[in-house]
Motif scaffolding. Structure first.
Motif, PDB file in Angstrom:
ATOM      1  N   PRO A   1       0.860  -1.183   0.000  1.00 23.74           N
ATOM      2  CA  PRO A   1       0.000   0.000   0.000  1.00 23.74           C
ATOM      3  C   PRO A   1       0.902   1.241   0.000  1.00 23.74           C
ATOM      4  O   PRO A   1       1.983   1.223   0.578  1.00 23.74           O
ATOM      5  CB  PRO A   1      -0.794  -0.123   1.300  1.00 23.74           C
ATOM      6  CG  PRO A   1       0.028  -1.002   2.182  1.00 23.74           C
ATOM      7  CD  PRO A   1       0.843  -1.888   1.275  1.00 23.74           C
TER       8      PRO A   1
ATOM      9  N   LYS B   1      -2.178   3.612   2.348  1.00 19.26           N
ATOM     10  CA  LYS B   1      -2.092   3.455   3.810  1.00 19.26           C
ATOM     11  C   LYS B   1      -2.310   4.851   4.388  1.00 19.26           C
ATOM     12  O   LYS B   1      -1.499   5.753   4.195  1.00 19.26           O
ATOM     13  CB  LYS B   1      -0.729   2.920   4.221  1.00 19.26           C
ATOM     14  CG  LYS B   1      -0.594   2.771   5.729  1.00 19.26           C
ATOM     15  CD  LYS B   1       0.793   2.240   6.086  1.00 19.26           C
ATOM     16  CE  LYS B   1       0.973   2.322   7.580  1.00 19.26           C
ATOM     17  NZ  LYS B   1       2.091   3.152   7.962  1.00 19.26           N
TER      18      LYS B   1
ATOM     19  N   TYR C   1      -5.030   2.371  -6.691  1.00 14.47           N
ATOM     20  CA  TYR C   1      -4.089   1.539  -5.948  1.00 14.47           C
ATOM     21  C   TYR C   1      -4.399   1.650  -4.450  1.00 14.47           C
ATOM     22  O   TYR C   1      -5.049   2.584  -4.002  1.00 14.47           O
ATOM     23  CB  TYR C   1      -2.640   1.947  -6.246  1.00 14.47           C
ATOM     24  CG  TYR C   1      -2.372   3.441  -6.133  1.00 14.47           C
ATOM     25  CD1 TYR C   1      -1.955   4.011  -4.928  1.00 14.47           C
ATOM     26  CD2 TYR C   1      -2.525   4.285  -7.231  1.00 14.47           C
ATOM     27  CE1 TYR C   1      -1.704   5.376  -4.828  1.00 14.47           C
ATOM     28  CE2 TYR C   1      -2.275   5.642  -7.144  1.00 14.47           C
ATOM     29  CZ  TYR C   1      -1.873   6.180  -5.936  1.00 14.47           C
ATOM     30  OH  TYR C   1      -1.632   7.526  -5.832  1.00 14.47           O
ATOM     31  N   ARG C   2      -3.894   0.675  -3.691  1.00 15.44           N
ATOM     32  CA  ARG C   2      -4.120   0.670  -2.234  1.00 15.44           C
ATOM     33  C   ARG C   2      -3.280   1.754  -1.583  1.00 15.44           C
ATOM     34  O   ARG C   2      -2.127   1.960  -1.960  1.00 15.44           O
ATOM     35  CB  ARG C   2      -3.728  -0.670  -1.610  1.00 15.44           C
ATOM     36  CG  ARG C   2      -4.730  -1.752  -1.827  1.00 15.44           C
ATOM     37  CD  ARG C   2      -4.438  -3.018  -1.011  1.00 15.44           C
ATOM     38  NE  ARG C   2      -3.022  -3.292  -0.876  1.00 15.44           N
ATOM     39  CZ  ARG C   2      -2.456  -3.805   0.223  1.00 15.44           C
ATOM     40  NH1 ARG C   2      -3.162  -4.103   1.270  1.00 15.44           N
ATOM     41  NH2 ARG C   2      -1.172  -4.056   0.264  1.00 15.44           N
TER      42      ARG C   2
END
Length: 184
Positions: free
Chosen positions: A4, A181, A178-179
């Motif tokens: 992430p 965080k 996209y991932r």
């Protein structure tokens, strides 16, 4: 494995990253995962702090700029423990984006030429000079290792105008493909 991407607001992005040794645990795996993350996220560069690792490492694939700069054909490099020796030449402005600042693009001025000393993935030392797009991407990724984001180069007024977007990013109120965080 795709990491992430750490986004704006995480204190890790503001820390100066630490040098790494040849025997750094799982370094080959980290590099491979960074390539995978960068390509999946449609980036041309990715620094380790952007994936939650406070180490002096970034990867760049600037071959997408080969249409305008033919010397970038096949330009794919790993930079370990880099040190910028010199920036020079005229400053030029280009619209930049950053995976850690999704949905924000701004004009940033940087020097045209950068000389950098670094180790490659085999810990072979290089000192090289880059111009144009490659030089710009190197300066952008190097900044991540120093705790600097491209928005730091903007005028105070422009930063104030972006404040709402930056807060939204830090709270995870963006949805890149996209991932990410989000800071806690």
């Amino acid at each position: 494995m795709k990491y992430p991407v750490t986004v704006y607001g995480d204190p890790l992005l503001r820390k100066k990253a630490k040098a790494i040794e040849k025997d750094h645990p799982k370094l080959d795996e980290i590099i491979e995962n960074m390539w995978e993350t960068m390509y999946y996220s449609d980036g041309v560069g990715l620094a380790a702090p952007q994936v939650g690792l406070s180490i002096r490492l970034f990867v760049i694939d600037a071959s997408s700029g080969a249409d305008e700069e033919p010397e970038l054909e096949g330009f794919k490099k790993v930079f370990i423990n880099p040190e910028i020796i010199e920036t020079k030449g005229d400053e030029w402005t280009m619209n930049e984006g950053c995976l850690s600042l999704p949905e924000i693009r701004e004009d940033v001025s940087r020097h045209d030429e950068v000389t950098i000393k670094y180790l490659d993935e085999n810990f072979v030392e290089h000192t090289e000079t880059y111009k144009g797009f490659a030089g710009r991407v190197i300066q952008h990724e190097y900044d991540h290792l120093e705790g600097i984001l491209f928005v730091d180069y903007l005028s105070p007024l422009r930063k104030r105008l972006l404040k709402g977007k930056l807060i939204a990013i830090s709270k995870g109120k963006v949805r890149p493909h996209y991932r990410i965080k989000v800071p806690k």
